[in-house]
Design an enzyme around this catalytic site. Structure first.
Site, PDB file in Angstrom:
ATOM      1  CB  SER A 154      60.512 -22.125 -25.528  1.00  0.00           C
ATOM      2  OG  SER A 154      60.585 -23.154 -24.534  1.00  0.00           O
ATOM      3  CG  ASP A 155      64.797 -26.172 -28.819  1.00  0.00           C
ATOM      4  OD1 ASP A 155      64.542 -27.214 -28.176  1.00  0.00           O
ATOM      5  OD2 ASP A 155      65.542 -26.162 -29.810  1.00  0.00           O
ATOM      6  CB  CYS A 156      64.050 -28.273 -24.083  1.00  0.00           C
ATOM      7  SG  CYS A 156      62.626 -29.250 -24.586  1.00  0.00           S
ATOM      8  N   GLY A 157      64.555 -25.087 -22.730  1.00  0.00           N
ATOM      9  CA  GLY A 157      65.504 -24.223 -22.040  1.00  0.00           C
ATOM     10  C   GLY A 157      65.674 -22.865 -22.687  1.00  0.00           C
ATOM     11  CB  ALA A 158      64.565 -21.449 -25.918  1.00  0.00           C
TER      12      ALA A 158
END
Length: 557
Positions: A154-158
């Protein structure tokens, strides 16, 4: 071990306002696909991605490339009709045709041709489904159709956005189950770590699904050689071949300089103002006269050996031009700042320019205007820069306007206000200033071509940034835009006068007419072109041909 790199950015430059345009290769899906595939293979194989000279069959890889941001991550944070819309809650509504034709090709090339080991799912939703929980696109397209067998992060926090921003599921447990079932193997965040066991105990997630993701992650570590002895069987762990001596080497510096040179685009050169003669009395005007860090764009780290926050080891335009202009005089004045109205030194700048024989205007934007997490409101020069340009143009002197930016700029009336030459330098990297000086004073004959369309300012009101369609009138990019441009995609002048002639065309199928190929039915075709430089300026360049698919009204370079 720092061997999994989250690059390249395979998104499209579909709108100049997007805050991360400086990371993406351009607006054309075909050319972007070629760029992405070579980028990935160069990272993983260390060969530059040439089909006939690569290490694709080697047991190990140099690093694991991770293409991002899959898919539709074309908005950072914008105010739309008084409401803030961000990448964390944005739903990219994209038709299936446009998804296939425009947004997916660069990611497909990343997998099929680049053989990337990693893929990053983006913050946004696509047609109502958050990308990191989008089973149709992560499994159905990425793995089943394209044959991707690497890992997805994931992108960070996605993953948190799945429930916290998109409200797609109620909580972290269900978001964890949805992400892993869809094929998002790892969470750049803390949602998976806190909820995998709970999701399994709640029968929302099977152990087999968890093991499948774990298998993919460990397989990447094996391809990197992290479980094996660092001996002769692993060439990439040989310090004599891949040691610290290869960082910032003379060869790398030469390549950085060459990349800067090739990226510079000559947009306009009325009266052959360029190249300037060495020994000229020249005035450098504008907010980028002494810029250093701006040319490094984003994600650049601390470039200088002493970790200087001032980037003193990166030459400014003032330094580079003063060095190359042997026997001449170089004066300067900033006139104004990049992005505010607080500093108005335009009158002083006009005085400096008036005493010079030629003027170099260095204008544009920087990371305060466009960046990750922030889109532009429009595409014009910000602050007092338009006033500065008009003031210098009124002097009626030989002048060149240098554009420094990531996303494309809109010049409006400044394009034809009386500045005879315009050069697009983008964010040219650590050797941007040296390369720019070489072009301005004729040591290098520009070869660059615009990878984007430069629109008029009114384009911004015709196409809202949140509208993802590239075909809806008046359209986006050179493929679909039907309006007038300031400079077309592919524009790029030279100091030479070139003529090109098609001398032969061949195809695997029939030829329709003297110079028309039936390329739609051909498995391959070739065009031989003779290029002639008709003056004494040595130079190079490339031609551009379009495959006009009349069925879809698309021009593919």
């Amino acid at each position: 071990d720092g061997l999994t790199y989250w690059a390249p950015n395979a998104n499209m430059q579909r709108d100049p306002r997007w805050g991360r345009n400086m990371e993406a290769p351009g607006e054309d899906p075909y050319l972007s696909s070629r760029y992405i595939s070579h980028y990935v293979r160069g990272m993983q194989e260390g060969s530059g991605g040439d089909d006939d000279d690569n290490n694709s069959d080697h047991e190990y890889v140099l690093v694991a490339a991770t293409c991002k941001h899959y898919v539709g991550n074309e908005l950072e944070r914008s105010v739309v009709n008084g409401k803030v819309v961000s990448r964390h809650d944005f739903d990219a509504e994209i038709s299936l045709n446009e998804l296939r034709d425009y947004y997916l090709p660069s990611f497909e090339a990343c997998v099929r041709e680049g053989r990337a080991l990693g893929m990053m799912c983006s913050y946004n939703s696509v047609n109502g489904v958050p990308m990191c929980a989008n089973e149709r696109l992560l499994k159905g397209v990425l793995r089943d159709e394209w044959g991707f067998d690497g890992y997805v992060t994931s992108d960070c926090g996605a993953v948190r956005d799945i429930y916290d921003s998109h409200r797609f599921v109620p909580d972290g447990i269900t978001a964890t189950a949805a992400g892993l079932r869809a094929g998002c193997d790892t969470d750049c965040g803390d949602v998976y770590a806190s909820n995998i066991a709970k999701a399994v105990r709640s029968y929302m997630l099977s152990e087999d699904t968890v093991n499948e993701s774990l298998f993919r992650l460990i397989k990447i570590q094996m391809r990197l050689g992290l479980f094996d002895r660092k001996d002769d069987t692993q060439p990439y762990f040989d310090p004599s071949e891949y040691g610290i001596h290869r960082i910032d080497s003379p060869a790398h510096r030469r390549l950085a300089y060459e990349a800067s040179l090739q990226s510079i685009v000559l947009l306009k050169n009325d009266d052959d103002v360029l190249p300037l003669k060495k020994g000229t009395n020249v005035a450098l005007i504008g907010p980028h006269v002494e810029s250093r860090e701006a040319f490094l764009s984003n994600y650049h780290g601390e470039r200088c050996p002493d970790n200087s926050k001032t980037f003193d080891c990166v030459a400014s335009p003032l330094e580079a031009i003063a060095k190359i202009n042997v026997g001449g005089i170089v004066t300067h004045a900033r006139g104004c700042e990049v992005n505010n109205n607080d500093v108005d030194e335009i009158d002083e700048a006009v005085k400096v320019a008036r005493d010079a024989d030629a003027v170099i205007l260095l204008v544009g934007i920087d990371g305060t205007v466009e960046n990750e997490g922030h889109d532009r409101d429009d595409c014009a020069l910000p602050g007092l820069q338009p006033k500065l340009v008009r003031s210098i143009a009124s002097l009626d002197k030989p002048a060149v306007m240098i554009l420094i930016h990531g996303g494309a700029l809109c010049l409006g009336g400044l394009k034809d206000i009386g500045i005879p030459s315009i050069v697009d330098a983008f964010y040219g990297g650590e050797y941007a200033s040296r390369a720019l000086a070489s072009v301005l004073f004729g040591d290098y004959n520009p070869t660059g071509k615009l990878p984007v369309t430069m629109y008029p300012p009114e384009y911004m009101t015709m196409n809202p940034i949140e509208q993802m369609s590239v075909t809806k009138p008046p359209g986006r990019t050179h493929l679909y835009y039907s309006g007038e441009t300031e400079f077309e995609f592919g524009t790029g002048l030279s100091y030479s006068k070139w003529t090109m002639e098609v001398v032969a065309m061949t195809t695997s199928e029939n030829v329709n007419g003297e110079n028309e190929l039936d390329v739609l039915n051909a498995s391959d075709f070739a065009v031989d072109v003779d290029g002639n430089n008709n003056n004494n300026n040595g130079g190079g360049g490339g031609g551009r041909g379009n495959n006009n698919n009349n069925n879809n009204n698309i021009n593919n370079p």
